[in-house]
Design a protein around this motif. Sequence first.
Motif, PDB file in Angstrom:
ATOM      1  N   GLU A  72       0.849  -1.181   0.000  1.00 31.74           N
ATOM      2  CA  GLU A  72       0.000   0.000   0.000  1.00 31.74           C
ATOM      3  C   GLU A  72       0.885   1.231   0.000  1.00 31.74           C
ATOM      4  O   GLU A  72       2.027   1.184   0.433  1.00 31.74           O
ATOM      5  N   PRO A  73       0.345   2.348  -0.486  1.00 29.04           N
ATOM      6  CA  PRO A  73       1.115   3.575  -0.432  1.00 29.04           C
ATOM      7  C   PRO A  73       1.532   3.928   0.989  1.00 29.04           C
ATOM      8  O   PRO A  73       1.016   3.364   1.952  1.00 29.04           O
ATOM      9  N   ALA A  74       2.416   4.895   1.060  1.00 27.00           N
ATOM     10  CA  ALA A  74       3.074   5.211   2.322  1.00 27.00           C
ATOM     11  C   ALA A  74       2.119   5.408   3.488  1.00 27.00           C
ATOM     12  O   ALA A  74       2.429   5.081   4.606  1.00 27.00           O
ATOM     13  N   ARG A  75       0.912   5.894   3.201  1.00 28.75           N
ATOM     14  CA  ARG A  75       0.029   6.234   4.321  1.00 28.75           C
ATOM     15  C   ARG A  75      -0.337   5.004   5.151  1.00 28.75           C
ATOM     16  O   ARG A  75      -0.662   5.111   6.304  1.00 28.75           O
ATOM     17  N   LYS A  76      -0.285   3.790   4.530  1.00 27.34           N
ATOM     18  CA  LYS A  76      -0.678   2.617   5.296  1.00 27.34           C
ATOM     19  C   LYS A  76       0.527   1.795   5.719  1.00 27.34           C
ATOM     20  O   LYS A  76       0.385   0.791   6.365  1.00 27.34           O
ATOM     21  N   GLU A  77       1.684   2.221   5.278  1.00 21.17           N
ATOM     22  CA  GLU A  77       2.853   1.401   5.546  1.00 21.17           C
ATOM     23  C   GLU A  77       3.260   1.377   7.020  1.00 21.17           C
ATOM     24  O   GLU A  77       3.494   0.316   7.573  1.00 21.17           O
ATOM     25  N   PRO A  78       3.323   2.522   7.694  1.00 17.29           N
ATOM     26  CA  PRO A  78       3.765   2.463   9.076  1.00 17.29           C
ATOM     27  C   PRO A  78       2.719   1.787   9.943  1.00 17.29           C
ATOM     28  O   PRO A  78       1.536   1.963   9.728  1.00 17.29           O
ATOM     29  N   ALA A  79       3.169   1.034  10.910  1.00 18.51           N
ATOM     30  CA  ALA A  79       2.224   0.402  11.829  1.00 18.51           C
ATOM     31  C   ALA A  79       1.500   1.495  12.605  1.00 18.51           C
ATOM     32  O   ALA A  79       2.037   2.586  12.840  1.00 18.51           O
ATOM     33  N   TRP A  80       0.280   1.182  13.078  1.00 16.48           N
ATOM     34  CA  TRP A  80      -0.542   2.211  13.723  1.00 16.48           C
ATOM     35  C   TRP A  80       0.138   2.764  14.963  1.00 16.48           C
ATOM     36  O   TRP A  80       0.024   3.936  15.281  1.00 16.48           O
ATOM     37  N   TYR A  81       0.869   1.865  15.647  1.00 12.88           N
ATOM     38  CA  TYR A  81       1.478   2.353  16.888  1.00 12.88           C
ATOM     39  C   TYR A  81       2.601   3.339  16.604  1.00 12.88           C
ATOM     40  O   TYR A  81       2.893   4.204  17.421  1.00 12.88           O
ATOM     41  N   ARG A  82       3.214   3.233  15.399  1.00 14.61           N
ATOM     42  CA  ARG A  82       4.258   4.213  15.073  1.00 14.61           C
ATOM     43  C   ARG A  82       3.639   5.584  14.863  1.00 14.61           C
ATOM     44  O   ARG A  82       4.177   6.602  15.267  1.00 14.61           O
ATOM     45  N   ILE A  83       2.470   5.588  14.214  1.00 15.29           N
ATOM     46  CA  ILE A  83       1.784   6.864  14.001  1.00 15.29           C
ATOM     47  C   ILE A  83       1.368   7.443  15.349  1.00 15.29           C
ATOM     48  O   ILE A  83       1.579   8.630  15.643  1.00 15.29           O
ATOM     49  N   ALA A  84       0.773   6.557  16.188  1.00 19.52           N
ATOM     50  CA  ALA A  84       0.317   7.029  17.490  1.00 19.52           C
ATOM     51  C   ALA A  84       1.497   7.553  18.304  1.00 19.52           C
ATOM     52  O   ALA A  84       1.418   8.610  18.949  1.00 19.52           O
ATOM     53  N   ALA A  85       2.606   6.816  18.252  1.00 20.45           N
ATOM     54  CA  ALA A  85       3.787   7.244  19.004  1.00 20.45           C
ATOM     55  C   ALA A  85       4.309   8.573  18.474  1.00 20.45           C
ATOM     56  O   ALA A  85       4.712   9.449  19.254  1.00 20.45           O
ATOM     57  N   SER A  86       4.272   8.743  17.142  1.00 18.92           N
ATOM     58  CA  SER A  86       4.739  10.001  16.552  1.00 18.92           C
ATOM     59  C   SER A  86       3.882  11.157  17.047  1.00 18.92           C
ATOM     60  O   SER A  86       4.385  12.216  17.424  1.00 18.92           O
ATOM     61  N   ILE A  87       2.545  10.932  17.037  1.00 20.29           N
ATOM     62  CA  ILE A  87       1.636  12.008  17.476  1.00 20.29           C
ATOM     63  C   ILE A  87       1.890  12.335  18.941  1.00 20.29           C
ATOM     64  O   ILE A  87       1.995  13.503  19.324  1.00 20.29           O
ATOM     65  N   ALA A  88       2.009  11.257  19.753  1.00 17.44           N
ATOM     66  CA  ALA A  88       2.218  11.483  21.186  1.00 17.44           C
ATOM     67  C   ALA A  88       3.518  12.247  21.416  1.00 17.44           C
ATOM     68  O   ALA A  88       3.573  13.180  22.232  1.00 17.44           O
ATOM     69  N   LEU A  89       4.543  11.869  20.667  1.00 22.84           N
ATOM     70  CA  LEU A  89       5.841  12.531  20.801  1.00 22.84           C
ATOM     71  C   LEU A  89       5.738  14.005  20.423  1.00 22.84           C
ATOM     72  O   LEU A  89       6.255  14.889  21.112  1.00 22.84           O
ATOM     73  N   VAL A  90       5.057  14.249  19.316  1.00 29.07           N
ATOM     74  CA  VAL A  90       4.915  15.622  18.843  1.00 29.07           C
ATOM     75  C   VAL A  90       4.146  16.443  19.864  1.00 29.07           C
ATOM     76  O   VAL A  90       4.523  17.572  20.211  1.00 29.07           O
ATOM     77  N   ILE A  91       3.040  15.867  20.381  1.00 33.61           N
ATOM     78  CA  ILE A  91       2.227  16.604  21.342  1.00 33.61           C
ATOM     79  C   ILE A  91       3.029  16.867  22.622  1.00 33.61           C
ATOM     80  O   ILE A  91       3.011  17.968  23.171  1.00 33.61           O
ATOM     81  N   ALA A  92       3.772  15.837  23.066  1.00 29.71           N
ATOM     82  CA  ALA A  92       4.574  16.009  24.285  1.00 29.71           C
ATOM     83  C   ALA A  92       5.629  17.090  24.082  1.00 29.71           C
ATOM     84  O   ALA A  92       5.823  17.963  24.937  1.00 29.71           O
ATOM     85  N   ALA A  93       6.286  17.042  22.934  1.00 30.63           N
ATOM     86  CA  ALA A  93       7.330  18.035  22.653  1.00 30.63           C
ATOM     87  C   ALA A  93       6.724  19.426  22.573  1.00 30.63           C
ATOM     88  O   ALA A  93       7.269  20.399  23.093  1.00 30.63           O
ATOM     89  N   ALA A  94       5.550  19.497  21.921  1.00 33.49           N
ATOM     90  CA  ALA A  94       4.888  20.794  21.795  1.00 33.49           C
ATOM     91  C   ALA A  94       4.488  21.309  23.168  1.00 33.49           C
ATOM     92  O   ALA A  94       4.615  22.499  23.461  1.00 33.49           O
ATOM     93  N   GLY A  95       3.999  20.394  24.018  1.00 28.43           N
ATOM     94  CA  GLY A  95       3.589  20.788  25.367  1.00 28.43           C
ATOM     95  C   GLY A  95       4.762  21.325  26.167  1.00 28.43           C
ATOM     96  O   GLY A  95       4.660  22.351  26.837  1.00 28.43           O
ATOM     97  N   LEU A  96       5.878  20.604  26.066  1.00 22.58           N
ATOM     98  CA  LEU A  96       7.086  21.046  26.768  1.00 22.58           C
ATOM     99  C   LEU A  96       7.520  22.424  26.284  1.00 22.58           C
ATOM    100  O   LEU A  96       7.811  23.321  27.073  1.00 22.58           O
ATOM    101  N   LEU A  97       7.544  22.547  24.966  1.00 18.71           N
ATOM    102  CA  LEU A  97       7.974  23.814  24.374  1.00 18.71           C
ATOM    103  C   LEU A  97       7.012  24.930  24.783  1.00 18.71           C
ATOM    104  O   LEU A  97       7.410  26.053  25.085  1.00 18.71           O
ATOM    105  N   TYR A  98       5.722  24.586  24.810  1.00 13.38           N
ATOM    106  CA  TYR A  98       4.707  25.571  25.166  1.00 13.38           C
ATOM    107  C   TYR A  98       4.897  26.034  26.612  1.00 13.38           C
ATOM    108  O   TYR A  98       4.715  27.203  26.939  1.00 13.38           O
ATOM    109  N   ALA A  99       5.307  25.083  27.483  1.00 13.52           N
ATOM    110  CA  ALA A  99       5.406  25.390  28.915  1.00 13.52           C
ATOM    111  C   ALA A  99       6.650  26.203  29.259  1.00 13.52           C
ATOM    112  O   ALA A  99       6.729  26.790  30.330  1.00 13.52           O
TER     113      ALA A  99
END
Lengths: 246, 169
Positions: A72-99
Amino acid sequence: MHLDTETLERLLHDELDPRRQTESRRHLDACPDCRERLADAGRREARIFGLFEELDHEPTAARLALPDSCPEPARKEPAWYRIAASIALVIAAAGLLYALPGSPLREWISRPGADGRGTGDVGAGRSEEVAGALSGLTVRSDGPYEIVFLARQSSGRIRVELTPSRDIQVRVAGEPVGLESGPDRLVVSNAGSRASYEIRLPADGPPIEILLNGRMVFRKQGDRVETASDLDPSGVYLIDLSSELR
Amino acid sequence: MSRTFSDLVAEVHAAHSASIFRFLDRLSGDPDLAADLAQEAFVRLYRRGTLPEKPDRWLVTVALNLFRNERSKERRQRGLRAAFPDDLTPGAGPSPSDRAESRSRRAEVRSALDRLSPRDRELLLLRAEGYSYRDLADMLTINEASVGTLLARAKRSFETAYEEARRAS
């Protein structure tokens, strides 16, 4: 003076610009030597390319088939947990930066569009769109860069603004989506999402393209911007994620 | 109804797969390797998720890089191909003497191509597929302004190598 080798080859392959073509054709009319050289170059090339055919094997259907199980094209290639982990990481980093005290992110979120270029007078619609921004990503690239939206959406827009910063900034408002950045591209896994996006691109620097469902919808190269989208009075390009844009 | 990305890739495949296979086949002398490399290039296009501006140029560039990565293996296989040239399948078709002549000419062309520098070989084979000077310059990282001169030089080198191969055989 006779035509040089480069010109002869370009004549043979129709690779001269119109002006040089006219000049060269005029020379050929008056120069039997060059006419013969051109004809000879054509004959020799035809012979060589004909000899290459000796190497050919039958391009059977099996040899030319698309792979049986195309990934499948790239959008389905990464496992779901990698996407979830990426989002969580981004949100955590953004939160830290925001604080952080004096955080530029906090200032940026509270005053969208109010950075370097002095475009603080953004329209009300824009503020509505980005209110409640949830996540974002900042990358820097020294070479050509692509921002790839994998799917059209039922609603939502991309607002693109050119800024003096060297960073490429992507903010997502509304629903969380998968953001995956690489050295030369950022992939937004937005299938089924209705989020809106705010993208800030360096006004200077290497070429940057935004692609939507495989189609280029925005390209910036040097000072030139190529897009079919609207430009609002504050200098923001508005790309409708639900339209059939070229 | 809008086309899916898979539809777009299928269109690109229909338009360019034969040319890409032919180029790789001529370059490598190994149709199976050529088919594998062409398929791998299309798989990578799928994985990419978007169509590049010039899909055929992108695919050839990817396939060329794959081929270069395979080169050491290819060198090992070349000896085997020389020892066991293809076209050994018996059956209907050209007469034995025609087949022998064809095999001989194929071996001479192969030998001549193998004597060229990689750049000259790739330049000639890509030009034979009809790529423009700009495409050639981009794919092979050469100066577009001198593509004609490089092509002329490569053709001369091939002619010389071919005559040597004929004399040797």
